[in-house]
Design an enzyme around this catalytic site. Structure first.
Site, PDB file in Angstrom:
ATOM      1  N   LYS A  22       0.920  -1.188   0.079  1.00 23.34           N
ATOM      2  CA  LYS A  22       0.034   0.008  -0.156  1.00 23.34           C
ATOM      3  C   LYS A  22       0.812   1.319   0.106  1.00 23.34           C
ATOM      4  O   LYS A  22       0.687   2.195  -0.934  1.00 23.34           O
ATOM      5  CB  LYS A  22      -1.038  -0.058   1.217  1.00 23.34           C
ATOM      6  CG  LYS A  22      -1.579   1.468   1.523  1.00 23.34           C
ATOM      7  CD  LYS A  22      -2.375   1.313   2.772  1.00 23.34           C
ATOM      8  CE  LYS A  22      -1.586   1.770   4.038  1.00 23.34           C
ATOM      9  NZ  LYS A  22      -1.296   3.285   4.121  1.00 23.34           N
ATOM     10  N   ASN A  23       1.847   1.071   0.893  1.00 24.02           N
ATOM     11  CA  ASN A  23       2.641   2.580   0.964  1.00 24.02           C
ATOM     12  C   ASN A  23       3.496   2.840  -0.074  1.00 24.02           C
ATOM     13  O   ASN A  23       3.531   4.148  -0.463  1.00 24.02           O
ATOM     14  CB  ASN A  23       3.516   2.522   2.333  1.00 24.02           C
ATOM     15  CG  ASN A  23       2.513   2.533   3.567  1.00 24.02           C
ATOM     16  OD1 ASN A  23       1.390   3.020   3.390  1.00 24.02           O
ATOM     17  ND2 ASN A  23       3.295   2.605   4.755  1.00 24.02           N
ATOM     18  N   ARG A  94      -4.267  10.587   4.025  1.00 21.21           N
ATOM     19  CA  ARG A  94      -3.227  11.516   4.302  1.00 21.21           C
ATOM     20  C   ARG A  94      -2.227  11.635   2.981  1.00 21.21           C
ATOM     21  O   ARG A  94      -1.830  12.675   2.339  1.00 21.21           O
ATOM     22  CB  ARG A  94      -2.281  11.309   5.359  1.00 21.21           C
ATOM     23  CG  ARG A  94      -2.976  11.404   6.460  1.00 21.21           C
ATOM     24  CD  ARG A  94      -1.799  11.258   7.604  1.00 21.21           C
ATOM     25  NE  ARG A  94      -0.415  11.791   7.507  1.00 21.21           N
ATOM     26  CZ  ARG A  94      -0.241  13.213   7.445  1.00 21.21           C
ATOM     27  NH1 ARG A  94      -1.246  13.905   8.289  1.00 21.21           N
ATOM     28  NH2 ARG A  94       0.785  13.250   7.286  1.00 21.21           N
ATOM     29  N   CYS A 118      -4.242  12.951  12.414  1.00 19.60           N
ATOM     30  CA  CYS A 118      -5.058  11.833  12.105  1.00 19.60           C
ATOM     31  C   CYS A 118      -4.902  10.808  13.581  1.00 19.60           C
ATOM     32  O   CYS A 118      -4.523  11.520  14.603  1.00 19.60           O
ATOM     33  CB  CYS A 118      -4.272  10.818  11.289  1.00 19.60           C
ATOM     34  SG  CYS A 118      -2.904  10.087  11.744  1.00 19.60           S
ATOM     35  N   ARG A 123       1.070  14.404  12.835  1.00 18.53           N
ATOM     36  CA  ARG A 123       1.492  14.314  11.585  1.00 18.53           C
ATOM     37  C   ARG A 123       1.510  15.547  10.729  1.00 18.53           C
ATOM     38  O   ARG A 123       0.978  15.840   9.550  1.00 18.53           O
ATOM     39  CB  ARG A 123       0.759  13.235  10.860  1.00 18.53           C
ATOM     40  CG  ARG A 123       0.948  12.081  11.468  1.00 18.53           C
ATOM     41  CD  ARG A 123       0.297  10.731  10.681  1.00 18.53           C
ATOM     42  NE  ARG A 123       1.002  10.386  10.154  1.00 18.53           N
ATOM     43  CZ  ARG A 123       0.638   9.164   9.333  1.00 18.53           C
ATOM     44  NH1 ARG A 123      -0.615   8.779   9.308  1.00 18.53           N
ATOM     45  NH2 ARG A 123       1.377   8.626   8.321  1.00 18.53           N
ATOM     46  N   LEU A 127       8.004  19.576   6.708  1.00 20.87           N
ATOM     47  CA  LEU A 127       9.354  19.214   6.078  1.00 20.87           C
ATOM     48  C   LEU A 127       9.107  18.909   4.435  1.00 20.87           C
ATOM     49  O   LEU A 127      10.038  19.307   3.723  1.00 20.87           O
ATOM     50  CB  LEU A 127       9.857  17.844   6.361  1.00 20.87           C
ATOM     51  CG  LEU A 127      10.326  17.715   7.880  1.00 20.87           C
ATOM     52  CD1 LEU A 127      11.089  16.358   8.122  1.00 20.87           C
ATOM     53  CD2 LEU A 127      11.192  18.676   8.350  1.00 20.87           C
ATOM     54  N   ASP A 310       4.918   0.563  12.157  1.00 24.55           N
ATOM     55  CA  ASP A 310       3.621  -0.128  11.255  1.00 24.55           C
ATOM     56  C   ASP A 310       3.455  -1.456  11.878  1.00 24.55           C
ATOM     57  O   ASP A 310       2.345  -2.069  11.463  1.00 24.55           O
ATOM     58  CB  ASP A 310       3.533   0.174   9.857  1.00 24.55           C
ATOM     59  CG  ASP A 310       3.376   1.367   9.482  1.00 24.55           C
ATOM     60  OD1 ASP A 310       2.998   2.383  10.236  1.00 24.55           O
ATOM     61  OD2 ASP A 310       3.387   1.775   8.158  1.00 24.55           O
ATOM     62  N   ARG A 402      -8.813  -0.247   4.396  1.00 23.06           N
ATOM     63  CA  ARG A 402      -7.779   0.692   3.926  1.00 23.06           C
ATOM     64  C   ARG A 402      -6.557   0.049   3.523  1.00 23.06           C
ATOM     65  O   ARG A 402      -5.816   0.554   2.621  1.00 23.06           O
ATOM     66  CB  ARG A 402      -7.529   1.827   4.905  1.00 23.06           C
ATOM     67  CG  ARG A 402      -8.792   2.722   5.247  1.00 23.06           C
ATOM     68  CD  ARG A 402      -8.086   3.936   5.996  1.00 23.06           C
ATOM     69  NE  ARG A 402      -6.792   4.303   5.458  1.00 23.06           N
ATOM     70  CZ  ARG A 402      -5.637   4.652   6.094  1.00 23.06           C
ATOM     71  NH1 ARG A 402      -6.062   4.803   7.547  1.00 23.06           N
ATOM     72  NH2 ARG A 402      -4.739   5.019   5.788  1.00 23.06           N
TER      73      ARG A 402
END
Ligand code: UD1
Length: 426
Positions: A22-23, A94, A118, A123, A127, A310, A402
């Site tokens: 996913k990421n 996000r 969140c 978060r 940056l 995670d 998700r």
């Protein structure tokens, strides 16, 4: 609202195929905005998050060809109709914020909603914004939106991140590939998904070196072209199923697994007494625990190659059943222990002090109704439910959807008693 009903205590055996990450997928999809040619992704996970992002891309004018049930997805950003990412869409997820960099790099302007906080913490995106400013963009934050412009294009820059951020590293890369000149990112995040993004950008004609190391160097190019790129396998999904097997007992082989990316977890699992056999070339991880009780192991979350935040909730679920006391320190997000009180509902003994959770192992957990609070926390409750005696009901499972593709199917495929039921929360 859908719920999951799990009857625990059944050992798991067989094979679980791991889906695309996913990421990684979310940043790769944003990269498709950088070129007018189609980009095809294989091994694309079908998740609520990838669907949200494809809807946002469609709002911007990207043609999305992703037949139902297919893991191949083609994105064509030949002609965009908008460079505005609205709050309603960015709010849902996000990572949608990552369209800012590519839009700014290709079109010289973009207006993207701030993603907001969140459940796991504030978060911020400071940056990300500093990186674009260093590349010469003018930024205004107004009414919850970042309005960015670089009329004469972005310029390469030297960017030293004050601390490691996965999102800021990737976002800076997504802009710097089309900037004029060289960009050097120092103290860059080293997550494997960043190397995956660099590989895809290079296949599109970019000049990125050092992706996945602490220094990433990008020579800007004028245009990028289409490509076909396989999304890397999901190390968090693989780690989660490894811990499900460790918790419930049994013998399962994970296939299409990112073996090297999981070394922090596989080390901790071995220390806990779990059998872990990896085969890098074949992409398989065999996890087995038959009868022996788990031993307590302490972990501290850290940027890659440290123990991933995670996987922290899932590891805590596992440690609730270990012999001894485990100390789990969360160093990345300030509010990431919401699963602790829910695990306690199943009989776990956890004391949270600041960013530390002290888990005293118990011999058994007992099923109970629990509430999912965020993506990884919710799957930690599934793990605990699989190991607990009796029935566990996990509410608010939209969080799970998700990030976990075919979760019930994959777990029932190895013998878990898990099913989705509809209806109101009780
Ligand atoms: C990504 C992952 C997420 C994972 C996290 C850390 C995606 C879609 N999400 O999130 O699953 O948990 O990496 O491995 O890939 N920070 C700032 N300012 C910034 C950016 C970050 O203060 O501009 C802080 C964050 O609040 C956090 C820390 O830096 O405390 C690390 O966050 P970061 O690495 O950026 O995480 P994400 O990219 O948001």
């Amino acid at each position: 609202m859908d719920r999951l009903k799990i009857t625990g205590g059944k050992p798991l055996s067989g094979t679980i195929p791991i889906s695309g990450a996913k990421n990684s997928a979310l940043k790769l999809m944003a990269a498709a905005l950088l070129t007018p040619e189609p980009v095809t992704f294989t091994n694309m996970p079908r998740l609520a998050d990838t669907r949200f992002l494809s809807q946002l891309l469609q709002t911007l004018g990207v043609e999305v060809y992703w037949p139902k049930g297919d893991s191949e997805c083609r994105l064509n950003a030949a002609e965009l109709t908008s460079t505005i990412a609205p709050y309603e869409q960015v709010r849902k997820m996000r990572a949608s914020f990552n369209v800012l960099g590519p839009l700014l790099a290709r079109y010289g302007h973009a207006t993207v909603s701030l993603p907001g906080g969140c459940a796991i913490g504030a978060r911020p995106v400071d940056l990300h914004l500093k990186a674009f400013e260093a590349m010469g963009a003018d930024l205004v934050v107004e009414e919850g939106y970042v309005k960015a412009a670089a009329i004469r294009g972005l310029k390469g820059a030297q960017i030293n991140f004050p601390f490691v951020s996965v999102g800021a590293t990737e976002h800076a890369m997504l802009a710097a590939v089309l900037a004029e000149g060289e960009t050097v990112l120092e103290n860059a995040a080293r997550e494997p998904e960043i190397a995956d993004l660099a590989d895809c950008l290079n296949a599109m004609g970019a000049k990125v070196s050092g992706g996945g190391t602490a220094t990433v160097t990008i020579q800007g190019v004028e245009t990028l072209h289409g490509t076909t790129h396989p999304v890397m396998p999901d190390r968090i999904e693989a780690g989660t199923y490894a811990m499900a097997v460790a918790a419930a007992g049994g013998d399962v082989t994970l296939t299409n697994a990112p073996v090297a990316a999981l070394s922090a977890l596989t080390g901790a699992l071995r220390d806990a007494g779990v059998t872990v056999e990896t085969d890098k070339a074949a992409g398989t991880i065999r996890i087995a625990r038959n009868g022996r009780r788990l031993q307590a192991v302490s972990v501290d979350t850290a940027p890659h190659p440290g123990f991933p935040t995670d996987l922290q909730a899932q590891f805590m679920a596992l440690m609730t059943l270990a012999e001894g006391t485990s100390v789990i320190r969360e160093n990345i997000f300030e509010n990431r222990f919401m699963h602790a009180p829910e695990l306690s509902r199943l009989g776990a003994n956890i004391a949270v002090r600041g960013h530390e959770a002290i888990v005293k192992g118990v011999e058994t957990l007992k099923g109970a109704p629990v509430m999912a609070t965020d993506l990884r926390a919710s799957v930690s409750l599934v793990i605990a439910g699989l190991a607990a005696q009796g029935e566990t009901e996990v509410n608010r499972i939209y969080h799970l959807d998700r990030g976990f593709e075919k979760l019930e199917e994959k777990l029932s495929g190895v013998g878990a008693d898990i099913r989705r039921v509809g209806g109101e929360e009780e």
